[in-house]
Every structure is written in structure tokens, then in C-alpha cells.
Scaffold this motif. Structure first.
Motif, PDB file in Angstrom:
ATOM      1  N   PHE A 238       3.241  -1.362  18.678  1.00  0.00           N
ATOM      2  CA  PHE A 238       1.960  -0.674  18.492  1.00  0.00           C
ATOM      3  C   PHE A 238       1.684  -0.240  17.061  1.00  0.00           C
ATOM      4  CE2 PHE A 238       2.757   0.341  23.085  1.00  0.00           C
ATOM      5  CZ  PHE A 238       1.772  -0.502  23.571  1.00  0.00           C
ATOM      6  N   THR A 239       2.359  -0.787  16.083  1.00  0.00           N
ATOM      7  CA  THR A 239       2.057  -0.428  14.694  1.00  0.00           C
ATOM      8  C   THR A 239       0.607  -0.782  14.377  1.00  0.00           C
ATOM      9  OG1 THR A 239       4.314  -0.658  13.896  1.00  0.00           O
ATOM     10  CG2 THR A 239       2.562  -0.950  12.279  1.00  0.00           C
ATOM     11  N   ALA A 240      -0.132   0.204  13.891  1.00  0.00           N
ATOM     12  CA  ALA A 240      -1.555   0.016  13.608  1.00  0.00           C
ATOM     13  C   ALA A 240      -1.756  -0.838  12.357  1.00  0.00           C
ATOM     14  CB  ALA A 240      -2.233   1.373  13.422  1.00  0.00           C
ATOM     15  N   HIS A 241      -2.881  -1.540  12.312  1.00  0.00           N
ATOM     16  CA  HIS A 241      -3.163  -2.423  11.178  1.00  0.00           C
ATOM     17  C   HIS A 241      -3.381  -1.639   9.881  1.00  0.00           C
ATOM     18  CE1 HIS A 241      -3.268  -6.340  13.123  1.00  0.00           C
ATOM     19  NE2 HIS A 241      -3.803  -5.734  14.167  1.00  0.00           N
ATOM     20  N   GLY A 242      -3.656  -0.338   9.998  1.00  0.00           N
ATOM     21  CA  GLY A 242      -3.855   0.453   8.793  1.00  0.00           C
ATOM     22  C   GLY A 242      -2.583   0.717   8.015  1.00  0.00           C
ATOM     23  N   LEU A 243      -1.427   0.527   8.641  1.00  0.00           N
ATOM     24  CA  LEU A 243      -0.176   0.718   7.919  1.00  0.00           C
ATOM     25  C   LEU A 243       0.062  -0.471   6.995  1.00  0.00           C
ATOM     26  CD1 LEU A 243       2.196   2.872   8.036  1.00  0.00           C
ATOM     27  CD2 LEU A 243       3.479   1.092   9.233  1.00  0.00           C
ATOM     28  N   PRO A 244       0.469  -0.239   5.746  1.00  0.00           N
ATOM     29  CA  PRO A 244       0.590  -1.345   4.788  1.00  0.00           C
ATOM     30  C   PRO A 244       1.869  -2.163   4.938  1.00  0.00           C
ATOM     31  CG  PRO A 244       1.128   0.705   3.697  1.00  0.00           C
ATOM     32  CD  PRO A 244       0.658   1.072   5.083  1.00  0.00           C
ATOM     33  N   THR A 245       2.541  -2.066   6.059  1.00  0.00           N
ATOM     34  CA  THR A 245       3.719  -2.891   6.321  1.00  0.00           C
ATOM     35  C   THR A 245       3.810  -3.109   7.816  1.00  0.00           C
ATOM     36  OG1 THR A 245       6.103  -3.107   5.897  1.00  0.00           O
ATOM     37  CG2 THR A 245       5.307  -0.928   6.512  1.00  0.00           C
ATOM     38  N   TRP A 246       4.807  -3.897   8.266  1.00  0.00           N
ATOM     39  CA  TRP A 246       4.841  -4.325   9.668  1.00  0.00           C
ATOM     40  C   TRP A 246       5.305  -3.253  10.638  1.00  0.00           C
ATOM     41  CZ3 TRP A 246       9.619  -3.835  11.776  1.00  0.00           C
ATOM     42  CH2 TRP A 246      10.716  -3.843  10.909  1.00  0.00           C
ATOM     43  N   GLY A 247       5.899  -2.163  10.126  1.00  0.00           N
ATOM     44  CA  GLY A 247       6.343  -1.112  11.021  1.00  0.00           C
ATOM     45  C   GLY A 247       6.946   0.049  10.263  1.00  0.00           C
ATOM     46  N   ASP A 248       6.747   1.256  10.772  1.00  0.00           N
ATOM     47  CA  ASP A 248       7.288   2.457  10.135  1.00  0.00           C
ATOM     48  C   ASP A 248       8.646   2.763  10.761  1.00  0.00           C
ATOM     49  OD1 ASP A 248       7.709   4.799   8.791  1.00  0.00           O
ATOM     50  OD2 ASP A 248       6.238   5.973   9.922  1.00  0.00           O
ATOM     51  N   GLY A 249       9.658   1.914  10.445  1.00  0.00           N
ATOM     52  CA  GLY A 249      10.988   2.092  11.002  1.00  0.00           C
ATOM     53  C   GLY A 249      11.650   3.352  10.475  1.00  0.00           C
ATOM     54  N   ARG A 250      12.201   4.147  11.390  1.00  0.00           N
ATOM     55  CA  ARG A 250      12.828   5.406  11.004  1.00  0.00           C
ATOM     56  C   ARG A 250      14.176   5.555  11.708  1.00  0.00           C
ATOM     57  NH1 ARG A 250       7.999   9.906  11.794  1.00  0.00           N
ATOM     58  NH2 ARG A 250       6.242   8.482  11.549  1.00  0.00           N
ATOM     59  N   MET A 251      15.055   6.240  11.068  1.00  0.00           N
ATOM     60  CA  MET A 251      16.326   6.624  11.668  1.00  0.00           C
ATOM     61  C   MET A 251      16.629   8.045  11.222  1.00  0.00           C
ATOM     62  SD  MET A 251      19.171   6.195  13.413  1.00  0.00           S
ATOM     63  CE  MET A 251      18.991   4.476  13.872  1.00  0.00           C
ATOM     64  N   VAL A 252      16.801   8.948  12.197  1.00  0.00           N
ATOM     65  CA  VAL A 252      17.188  10.330  11.905  1.00  0.00           C
ATOM     66  C   VAL A 252      18.614  10.519  12.413  1.00  0.00           C
ATOM     67  CG1 VAL A 252      16.681  12.771  12.234  1.00  0.00           C
ATOM     68  CG2 VAL A 252      14.804  11.114  12.126  1.00  0.00           C
ATOM     69  N   ILE A 253      19.500  10.918  11.496  1.00  0.00           N
ATOM     70  CA  ILE A 253      20.918  11.065  11.806  1.00  0.00           C
ATOM     71  C   ILE A 253      21.274  12.545  11.718  1.00  0.00           C
ATOM     72  CG2 ILE A 253      23.246  10.335  11.188  1.00  0.00           C
ATOM     73  CD1 ILE A 253      21.836   7.972   9.635  1.00  0.00           C
ATOM     74  N   LEU A 254      21.662  13.112  12.833  1.00  0.00           N
ATOM     75  CA  LEU A 254      21.982  14.536  12.904  1.00  0.00           C
ATOM     76  C   LEU A 254      23.487  14.735  12.770  1.00  0.00           C
ATOM     77  CD1 LEU A 254      21.273  17.524  13.539  1.00  0.00           C
ATOM     78  CD2 LEU A 254      21.582  16.936  15.969  1.00  0.00           C
ATOM     79  N   GLY A 255      23.873  15.543  11.793  1.00  0.00           N
ATOM     80  CA  GLY A 255      25.269  15.902  11.617  1.00  0.00           C
ATOM     81  C   GLY A 255      25.480  17.378  11.845  1.00  0.00           C
TER      82      GLY A 255
END
Length: 342
Positions: A238-255
């Protein structure tokens, strides 16, 4: 030794990463089989690698004793058979994810690896071609956030439906959303938490926004746990066409002493470029530009082929990620979300 390799299965654009990464690491691409289900992928390959020779009979590449390894980015359901054929010819393989789409394929791959001693490596590109993940791994190893106890992995993608081949919408051929792009996130969970195995607590898939292709899965989620940590995964198309890349990939690492957030491909309202690493710990908050961190996977793969080692990725890890992704896919509850009135 200079690794010599060939490419077979030009059905997904990830073949550009596989071939380009190995060449940049010092390997030689001998040739490639131009057979494809998507002429756009082949055209892009020819544009990127115009000097590489084409060999239309892939048996010549599989049987050539001077070729050490085969890169494979075929239709996902076809990848295991090509890999098996290559390993039986004495070649190591680097496969785009998912490397397998069924438990039967995975069992056969494991059997052939035991029998031949060949390397079956899956290039999880959301880790191996993203410099920010190298920075995160180094920070964790240095104790920057204490012991990792949880990961939150988000893998949104843009659908780009007009350019997708027919197999892309057929779960029997691409494996399902969790077996496919969910495998990226499982790989990262195991890697960042230092886990050698995990169990799928719950999983779900659904077609919640693309009713014109009812068999296609456009949303998926996984909750998993190991003896080290817990993890939540969400993947979608569902990445919107308004984003300037193919996806807003994120990783949150909790320590136990801080957090790391990776904004891999874009900072949606701030800094330009990719590979943004945000660190929060007892010393304060910090932004790190991870874009120049060296990628290790491809050069380590070359070393593993030469030395018969497992520095790029443990073979057990490859099998564990694949098994967990298949288990999550098989056990997934089918979501039925009621559409909102407009």
C-alpha cells in the motif's frame, strides 16, 4: 581465486542486486540466460550490463565446470528446481528471496545441500543491500542499546500493478506475502536479536484493498518469539505514489538500554537520501548517516565459495528463515475487513 558466476532466471528486478553486488565485490559474470517472464526485467538487465554475453541454453551454464556459482531470480516457485540443478552440477547458488515456496521444496534443498556440500544462500536484500543495517548491527555488537529484546519490522511496498507479471498475483507461484516479503523481516529478527530459532505465535494475511485480484495478498502480519526476544512484522502493498521511493521500510530495535530505528529508504519529512539511522540511549539522541557503510554480504559470499566457510550467512540461518516464513504463511488467518462507506 576470482569467483566466476552466471545468472539464470531474469524474472525479478532483484537480479540487478545479485549480479551487480557480486561484480562490485570482484566476481566475474561469465554469462546469463535471457529467458524471462517479464521483458522489462530483461531490458533493464541489458541496459545495466551491456557487455555480458547471453547464453540461451541454460544447460551450458549449469554444466560449465569453469563456473563456480549461479545467481537465481526466477519466478519464486521455480527457484528451488534451478538451485538444485546447479548444486548437483557442483555449483554454489545465490537466490533471490523467497528461495523456496513450499515445505517440500525446502526439504529437498536441505537434502541436496547435505549430499553435495554446496552453498544455498538467499540474498535478503532488505538487509544485505541496505548499508543502514550494517550500521545497526555494529551498534548492537558494541553494546550501544544493551540487550535486544524486541524488533518491529515494517515492510511496505508499492504495488505498481501495471508493470507486474501474471505470476506476481498467483500465491502458488510467488508463495504468499509472508513467505515472500515476510521472509526479509524474519531474517532481520533472527539477526538483530541473536536468535537461532523462533516460533510463530500468530500470523494473518488478507486482500483488503485490491479486490480485482482476489487471490492476491496485499497485507500480512506476524507475531513471533524466540528465547531471546519478541518481534512483530507487518508487510503490505500500500505504499502511496506520493512517496519518492518504492516503500518506507523501517526497523525499530528495542534494547534494554536504548533503541535504534532504521529509516532505510527515505526520511519522509527531513533529511535527503537513504539509510537513516536514529540512535537513542543513555548518552542522548543521534542521527547517523549510514549510506556509506560498506556492504559485506557479497564479498563474504565470494570468500565462502573459496574457503567453504559461512561468513556471509550461516546455512542453518537460511533454512530457519525459510521454514519460519512457510510456517507463518501456512498458519495465517485470513483477514476479512469490512470496507468503509465512502
Amino acid at each position: 581465486m576470482t569467483l566466476r558466476f552466471a545468472a539464470i532466471g531474469l524474472d525479478h528486478r532483484h537480479v540487478y542486486h545479485l549480479v551487480g553486488g557480486l561484480i562490485d565485490a570482484g566476481a566475474i559474470c561469465v554469462a546469463y540466460d535471457p529467458a524471462t517472464s517479464d521483458h522489462r526485467v530483461l531490458a533493464g538487465f541489458r541496459e545495466r550490463f551491456p557487455a555480458l554475453p547471453e547464453v540461451t541454453d541454460r544447460r551450458r551454464l549449469l554444466e560449465d565446470p569453469s563456473i563456480d556459482a549461479i545467481c537465481i531470480a526466477a519466478v519464486p516457485s521455480d527457484r528451488a528446481d534451478i538451485a538444485i540443478a546447479a548444486m548437483r552440477q557442483g555449483k554454489d547458488v545465490m537466490v533471490d528471496k523467497p528461495g523456496v515456496t513450499s515445505p517440500v521444496q525446502l526439504a529437498e534443498i536441505e537434502r541436496v545441500v547435505r549430499e553435495t556440500g554446496r552453498i544455498f544462500s538467499i540474498c535478503f536484500s532488505e538487509r544485505f543491500v541496505v548499508p543502514a543495517t550494517e550500521v545497526a548491527g555494529d551498534l548492537i555488537a558494541a553494546g550501544a542499546i544493551g540487550r535486544v529484546v524486541q524488533t518491529l519490522g515494517l515492510g511496505p511496498h508499492r504495488l505498481n500493478r501495471p508493470i507486474r507479471p501474471d505470476w506476481f498475483f498467483d500465491p502458488a507461484r510467488y508463495g504468499g506475502i509472508l513467505a515472500d516479503i515476510g521472509s526479509h523481516q524474519i531474517d532481520q529478527f533472527l539477526h538483530f536479536t541473536g536468535s537461532t530459532d523462533a516460533r510463530i505465535v500468530s500470523s494473518a494475511v488478507g486482500n483488503v484493498g485490491t479486490p480485482e485480484t482476489p487471490a492476491f495478498q496485499d497485507f500480512g502480519e506476524i507475531l513471533l518469539r524466540s528465547d531471546q526476544a519478541t518481534g512483530y512484522i507487518r508487510v503490505d502493498w500500500f505504499t502511496a505514489h506520493g512517496l519518492p521511493t518504492w516503500g518506507d521500510g523501517r526497523m525499530v530495535i528495542l534494547g534494554t538500554e536504548g533503541t535504534i530505528e532504521l529509516r532505510k529508504y527515505v526520511d519522509i519529512d527531513g533529511r535527503p537520501g537513504t539509510d537513516h539511522v536514529f540512535l537513542v540511549n543513555r548518552e542522548g539522541t543521534r542521527h547517523i548517516d549510514g549510506s556509506t557503510a560498506p556492504l559485506r554480504y557479497f564479498r563474504n559470499f565470494i570468500a565462502d565459495v573459496r574457503d567453504r566457510t559461512e561468513t556471509a550467512m550461516a546455512q542453518r540461518h537460511v533454512f530457519t528463515v525459510s521454514r519460519l516464513a512457510l510456517e507463518a504463511q501456512a498458519a495465517a488467518q485470513r483477514l476479512t475487513l469490512k470496507p468503509h462507506d465512502r
